[in-house]
Every structure is written in structure tokens, then in C-alpha cells.
Design an enzyme around this catalytic site. Sequence first.
Site, PDB file in Angstrom:
ATOM      1  N   GLU A 120      24.509  36.465  42.649  1.00 50.58           N
ATOM      2  CA  GLU A 120      25.410  35.510  42.314  1.00 50.58           C
ATOM      3  C   GLU A 120      25.543  34.693  43.657  1.00 50.58           C
ATOM      4  O   GLU A 120      25.243  35.525  44.826  1.00 50.58           O
ATOM      5  CB  GLU A 120      26.920  36.494  42.243  1.00 50.58           C
ATOM      6  CG  GLU A 120      27.180  36.360  40.940  1.00 50.58           C
ATOM      7  CD  GLU A 120      27.846  35.737  39.987  1.00 50.58           C
ATOM      8  OE1 GLU A 120      27.790  34.754  40.053  1.00 50.58           O
ATOM      9  OE2 GLU A 120      28.542  36.839  39.572  1.00 50.58           O
ATOM     10  N   LYS A 145      36.571  37.953  34.630  1.00 47.29           N
ATOM     11  CA  LYS A 145      36.944  37.784  36.152  1.00 47.29           C
ATOM     12  C   LYS A 145      37.816  37.835  36.700  1.00 47.29           C
ATOM     13  O   LYS A 145      39.029  37.871  36.042  1.00 47.29           O
ATOM     14  CB  LYS A 145      37.455  35.900  35.173  1.00 47.29           C
ATOM     15  CG  LYS A 145      36.536  34.854  36.893  1.00 47.29           C
ATOM     16  CD  LYS A 145      36.886  33.502  35.855  1.00 47.29           C
ATOM     17  CE  LYS A 145      36.557  32.587  36.790  1.00 47.29           C
ATOM     18  NZ  LYS A 145      35.720  32.757  38.382  1.00 47.29           N
TER      19      LYS A 145
END
Length: 366
Positions: free
Chosen positions: A246, A210
Site C-alpha cells: 500500500e 477498513k
Amino acid sequence: MEKVCSTIMTRKGLPVSNTNFRRCNVSKKVDIDWGKLRFDYMKTDLRYVSIWDNGKWDDGKLVEDNKLTISEASTALHYGQQCFEGLKAYRTKDGSINLFRPDENAKRMAKSCERVLMPEVPVDKFIDACIQVVKANEHYVPPYGSGATLYLRPFVIGIGDNIGVKPAPQFMFCIFCVPVGPYFAGGMAPVNFTTSDFDRAAPYGTGAAKVGGNYAGSMMPHELAVKQGFADCIYLDPATHTKIEEVGAANFFGITKDDVFVTPKSPSILPSITKYSLLHVAEHYLKLKVEERDVLIDNLDEFKEAGACGTAAVITPIGGIQYKGKLHVFHSETEVGPVTKDLYNTLYDIQFGDVEAPEGWIVKVK
Ligand code: PLP
Ligand code: COI
């Protein structure tokens, strides 16, 4: 007692608080229309800051100032040496406050730190800091039933004087919090997405971490999708562009016509805590079969329902996906499918304490 938590700087450019957070008076009421909240920034009272220097993290403290003063040569600013997390605090019916799986965020942040050569924040320190921030901003935790939550944004950045492409000499771990409503405009109403020709990550790049660079690269594809009238874009696998990876800043799931919960498996997607929680909820609470596997963009017909899932997105039903100029509609562009509704309700009830959570999923703040 007066609030005296403003941040001051040492000669090294490292911030220190001029007092301990325990002296801050935060027992005030806030005037917020909780039901109207979107996913927007709002300055709350206190945030946590801890510094890593000389090989260790300091104890950390809560400060009032929401501005960071760091070296102009910080690696976070030039080389993207940073990472972040996102988790939420939920007000329960009895007025207590739940954190949802903060240990998983801590572990994922440790992996992100490892990937970009930053020191890991120990799990206990991470959870303790989350609890401190929620307690210090308790009046910003939205009431039970409002649908809103308190979003926590932990992050680690490389700071200090440095010019070469190498790890920073110091690091900063911070957490701030913001009360939020839905991330996508529809909330629990279906929205449409379009596939993107751009990638958010490389096949063996930083997609599973992330780190901010993944998100900088996603801003243009996002904006292009929004200009075409979509909520966001769907990223396909960067190597072949044949598989769904995603949904913007959320993971994808689909429900097959024979009720299997399917979600993509790939080394370049973010291992979503919501997605792994839904895999468990689907299997053990809703008694569905579950599969983590390739999801071919040419095979959307296998799904009767689809959704985006994530901390910010919660579960956002996908009305349709545009691919090669054609909109593929799942259940409906306006109605939420029954399985998606069940998944949402069960997850929501677990997070807000109305349904018993699997062991270890809920950490009580108070
Ligand atoms: N994928 C991306 C790219 C994200 O930014 C997020 C948000 O954190 C997710 C998926 C969902 O992950 P989680 O459920 O852990 O919030
Ligand atoms: C989250 O769901 O916590 C995220 O990180 C999404 C965010 C980039 C808005």
C-alpha cells in the site's frame, strides 16, 4: 422553517433525534474558497445516524449535532470494534450530483462489519443514507470545475454497555460529509514516498478490512516518513517485506516500460474501489494490458510511471520511492507521466459526468 434537529439521548444511552430531518431548513449559501480546500474536517449541516438494537437497524435520521454520546464501555473505544468507508459526491457541468460506485463501498463495509462481528448495513440503506446526507448538505457540494468534491465518511461503531472482549450489544451507523480538496499536498503533482520497516496489517489480519486499527498503526510510520520529507510511507508485504502493498492510505499502481498497468495483489491490502475502477479504465478506455500481481520492491526498474490511487488520493503521481537509503525515481520528480495523466483525466471525467461511465458506476443524487 427553523432548524430543530439536535440530538437527545434515551435512557439506554442511545441517541435519537428530537425531530424528523424533513423539517430542517438547509437552503443556505456557504462562503468557502473551494480551490483552497485541503483534506480537512469542516462541520457541515446534517449527518445521518441509525441505531442497531434488538437485532435490527432503525430507520435512521438526520441530526444537527456532530457530537456522539455513547457508553464509556463501547467496544469501539476499547477493542476497536468499528469500521469506516470513504466515497465522494461530484458536481457535474449541468449542476446535478453524482455518487461514484456507492454500492461498492456498501459491499466493502459489509465485509469489514463481518470481519469484526458487527451487523451489516444493507446496500440499499447505505446508498439511501448517502443520498440523504448529500441532499441535506447540497450547498457544500463544490461547484463543477473547482476540482473539489464532497467526501462522505460512513462508519459503524460498537456501542452500549459492555466490558468483555465480545461484540457490542448495540451498534451505530453514521455518515457525515465534508467538502475536500487534494489529500496529498501535491494534488496532481508528483510526490515522493519512502518504504517503512513497520507493517500496517498482519499477513492474515485485518488489512483487507477498513477498520480503524489498521490506521492507528499507520500514524507513527506516516509521521516518521513526513519528518524525513516524504508525503507518506509505502508498506511492504508483512510476511517477507519484499513486495509493495500500500501507499499510506491508498493503493499502488505502476506502468511498465511496455505499457502494462500493474497493481499489487495480496490478502492484506484494502481492495480499493479506485484501483478496480482504474483496472477497468486502463483496459477498456485506454486499451492497456492490465495485471494484478506481486510487485517486487527490488524490481522498481520495470516501471516507467507509478502512482497512488484511492478515493481521497484520487491519483497521486509517485515521483520516487526511497528504499534502503536510495531514491528510485520513475518518470520525474516534477512532471506527471503521460499514462498517469490519461488515467487521471479519464477517471475524473467519468466521476464528474463528462465521459460515459460503465453501467452502474454513477448513482444520481439529483
Ligand atoms: N488503501 C487504504 C489503506 C485506504 O485507506 C484506501 C482508502 O479508502 C485505499 C487503499 C483506497 O481505496 P478506495 O479506492 O476504495 O478509496
Ligand atoms: C479514502 O480514500 O477514502 C480513505 O479512506 C483514506 C482516508 C483514510 C483518508
